[in-house]
Design a protein around this motif. Structure first.
Motif, PDB file in Angstrom:
ATOM      1  N   LEU A  11       0.814  -1.195   0.000  1.00 50.13           N
ATOM      2  CA  LEU A  11       0.000   0.000   0.000  1.00 50.13           C
ATOM      3  C   LEU A  11       0.854   1.254   0.000  1.00 50.13           C
ATOM      4  O   LEU A  11       2.047   1.198   0.273  1.00 50.13           O
ATOM      5  CB  LEU A  11      -0.939   0.017   1.210  1.00 50.13           C
ATOM      6  N   ASP A  12       0.208   2.358  -0.316  1.00 52.17           N
ATOM      7  CA  ASP A  12       0.835   3.672  -0.248  1.00 52.17           C
ATOM      8  C   ASP A  12       0.260   4.401   0.952  1.00 52.17           C
ATOM      9  O   ASP A  12      -0.915   4.253   1.288  1.00 52.17           O
ATOM     10  CB  ASP A  12       0.564   4.469  -1.520  1.00 52.17           C
ATOM     11  N   LEU A  13       1.113   5.197   1.584  1.00 53.60           N
ATOM     12  CA  LEU A  13       0.713   5.978   2.748  1.00 53.60           C
ATOM     13  C   LEU A  13       0.888   7.456   2.426  1.00 53.60           C
ATOM     14  O   LEU A  13       1.845   7.837   1.748  1.00 53.60           O
ATOM     15  CB  LEU A  13       1.562   5.573   3.957  1.00 53.60           C
ATOM     16  N   ARG A  14      -0.033   8.270   2.913  1.00 54.15           N
ATOM     17  CA  ARG A  14      -0.023   9.691   2.596  1.00 54.15           C
ATOM     18  C   ARG A  14       1.190  10.406   3.203  1.00 54.15           C
ATOM     19  O   ARG A  14       1.674  10.036   4.270  1.00 54.15           O
ATOM     20  CB  ARG A  14      -1.308  10.356   3.097  1.00 54.15           C
ATOM     21  N   ALA A  15       1.614  11.474   2.537  1.00 53.75           N
ATOM     22  CA  ALA A  15       2.729  12.298   3.019  1.00 53.75           C
ATOM     23  C   ALA A  15       2.376  12.980   4.331  1.00 53.75           C
ATOM     24  O   ALA A  15       3.272  13.347   5.100  1.00 53.75           O
ATOM     25  CB  ALA A  15       3.108  13.331   1.966  1.00 53.75           C
ATOM     26  N   THR A  16       1.091  13.132   4.619  1.00 54.00           N
ATOM     27  CA  THR A  16       0.646  13.789   5.852  1.00 54.00           C
ATOM     28  C   THR A  16       0.667  12.854   7.065  1.00 54.00           C
ATOM     29  O   THR A  16       0.308  13.278   8.166  1.00 54.00           O
ATOM     30  CB  THR A  16      -0.780  14.340   5.675  1.00 54.00           C
ATOM     31  N   MET A  17       1.089  11.613   6.873  1.00 50.89           N
ATOM     32  CA  MET A  17       1.160  10.682   7.990  1.00 50.89           C
ATOM     33  C   MET A  17       2.121  11.256   9.034  1.00 50.89           C
ATOM     34  O   MET A  17       3.246  11.638   8.705  1.00 50.89           O
ATOM     35  CB  MET A  17       1.641   9.306   7.504  1.00 50.89           C
ATOM     36  N   LEU A  87       4.781   1.009   1.112  1.00 47.91           N
ATOM     37  CA  LEU A  87       5.048  -0.083   2.048  1.00 47.91           C
ATOM     38  C   LEU A  87       4.732  -1.415   1.385  1.00 47.91           C
ATOM     39  O   LEU A  87       3.664  -1.584   0.789  1.00 47.91           O
ATOM     40  CB  LEU A  87       4.176   0.064   3.304  1.00 47.91           C
ATOM     41  N   THR A  88       5.662  -2.344   1.515  1.00 51.46           N
ATOM     42  CA  THR A  88       5.442  -3.732   1.123  1.00 51.46           C
ATOM     43  C   THR A  88       6.005  -4.606   2.234  1.00 51.46           C
ATOM     44  O   THR A  88       7.136  -4.399   2.686  1.00 51.46           O
ATOM     45  CB  THR A  88       6.134  -4.074  -0.209  1.00 51.46           C
ATOM     46  N   ALA A  89       5.206  -5.562   2.688  1.00 55.46           N
ATOM     47  CA  ALA A  89       5.659  -6.489   3.729  1.00 55.46           C
ATOM     48  C   ALA A  89       5.036  -7.855   3.485  1.00 55.46           C
ATOM     49  O   ALA A  89       3.898  -7.959   3.034  1.00 55.46           O
ATOM     50  CB  ALA A  89       5.280  -5.975   5.116  1.00 55.46           C
ATOM     51  N   ARG A  90       5.809  -8.871   3.778  1.00 57.27           N
ATOM     52  CA  ARG A  90       5.331 -10.260   3.730  1.00 57.27           C
ATOM     53  C   ARG A  90       5.949 -10.940   4.932  1.00 57.27           C
ATOM     54  O   ARG A  90       7.180 -11.032   5.035  1.00 57.27           O
ATOM     55  CB  ARG A  90       5.763 -10.936   2.440  1.00 57.27           C
ATOM     56  N   GLN A  91       5.119 -11.379   5.868  1.00 59.53           N
ATOM     57  CA  GLN A  91       5.612 -11.896   7.135  1.00 59.53           C
ATOM     58  C   GLN A  91       4.845 -13.129   7.586  1.00 59.53           C
ATOM     59  O   GLN A  91       3.696 -13.332   7.189  1.00 59.53           O
ATOM     60  CB  GLN A  91       5.477 -10.820   8.223  1.00 59.53           C
ATOM     61  N   GLU A  92       5.489 -13.914   8.434  1.00 58.01           N
ATOM     62  CA  GLU A  92       4.826 -14.985   9.167  1.00 58.01           C
ATOM     63  C   GLU A  92       4.529 -14.427  10.555  1.00 58.01           C
ATOM     64  O   GLU A  92       5.428 -13.936  11.230  1.00 58.01           O
ATOM     65  CB  GLU A  92       5.737 -16.201   9.303  1.00 58.01           C
ATOM     66  N   VAL A  93       3.258 -14.479  10.952  1.00 52.29           N
ATOM     67  CA  VAL A  93       2.858 -13.932  12.244  1.00 52.29           C
ATOM     68  C   VAL A  93       2.174 -15.034  13.038  1.00 52.29           C
ATOM     69  O   VAL A  93       1.253 -15.689  12.537  1.00 52.29           O
ATOM     70  CB  VAL A  93       1.913 -12.727  12.057  1.00 52.29           C
ATOM     71  N   HIS A  94       2.632 -15.240  14.269  1.00 48.98           N
ATOM     72  CA  HIS A  94       2.031 -16.254  15.130  1.00 48.98           C
ATOM     73  C   HIS A  94       0.640 -15.800  15.563  1.00 48.98           C
ATOM     74  O   HIS A  94       0.389 -14.598  15.748  1.00 48.98           O
ATOM     75  CB  HIS A  94       2.912 -16.495  16.359  1.00 48.98           C
ATOM     76  N   ALA A  95      -0.261 -16.746  15.731  1.00 48.12           N
ATOM     77  CA  ALA A  95      -1.645 -16.446  16.103  1.00 48.12           C
ATOM     78  C   ALA A  95      -1.724 -15.587  17.368  1.00 48.12           C
ATOM     79  O   ALA A  95      -2.590 -14.715  17.471  1.00 48.12           O
ATOM     80  CB  ALA A  95      -2.427 -17.741  16.298  1.00 48.12           C
TER      81      ALA A  95
END
Length: 158
Positions: A11-17, A87-95
């Motif tokens: 996703l893209d995040l705004r410059a105003t973040m 932002l690009t992310a690919r992760q393994e997340v535990h429950a």
């Protein structure tokens, strides 16, 4: 059998973040240059409830290299663009960490300039993911299973 989930974001995040939100995201990505101290204190621009709480003891998007359960690679990148951030992310997340991840995903949707699908989440043994959708700053989760069985945790509105 494990309790791992595959989480993919793009996703893209705004410059105003607010910079506090950028700092928090960089901390979760493991790319923060600071110590991360004061992450949950908030600022005039960003109240503390918009940041991950003090129970958040480790970065959720910081793993890199080969994935143990979901195949492929684990990545997490945040880059400055002319219009804000990408932002690009690919992760393994535990429950057990999904309840910590929920507020981060909600915050990303709130500051995203990407409308529609911003990612997906699936139990690592499932073949069909659930979509993470940004609808005007609100994170919505959509099951792609015809019967809706296998809907994930209740940390995101359906």
């Amino acid at each position: 059998m494990g309790d791992m989930y595959a989480v993919e974001l793009s996703l893209d995040l705004r410059a105003t973040m607010p910079s506090a939100v950028v700092d928090e995201l960089e901390w979760h990505l493991g790319t923060a240059t600071g110590t991360g101290a004061g992450r949950a204190e908030g600022t005039a621009d960003v109240p503390a409830e918009e940041l991950a709480g003090p129970d958040d003891v480790f970065p959720l998007l910081a793993e890199r290299g080969p994935a143990a359960r979901i195949g492929g690679l684990l990545v997490g990148e945040l880059h400055r663009t002319d219009c804000g951030w990408a932002l690009t992310a690919r992760q393994e997340v535990h429950a057990e960490c999904l309840s910590d991840l929920g507020p981060v995903l909600e915050q990303l949707a709130r500051h995203s300039s990407t409308e529609g699908v911003i990612g997906q989440i699936r139990f690592y043994e499932d073949h069909v993911p659930e979509l993470l959708i940004n609808e005007s700053g609100i994170l919505v989760r959509m099951s792609l299973k015809a019967d809706g069985i296998g809907a994930g945790p209740a940390y995101m509105p359906v």
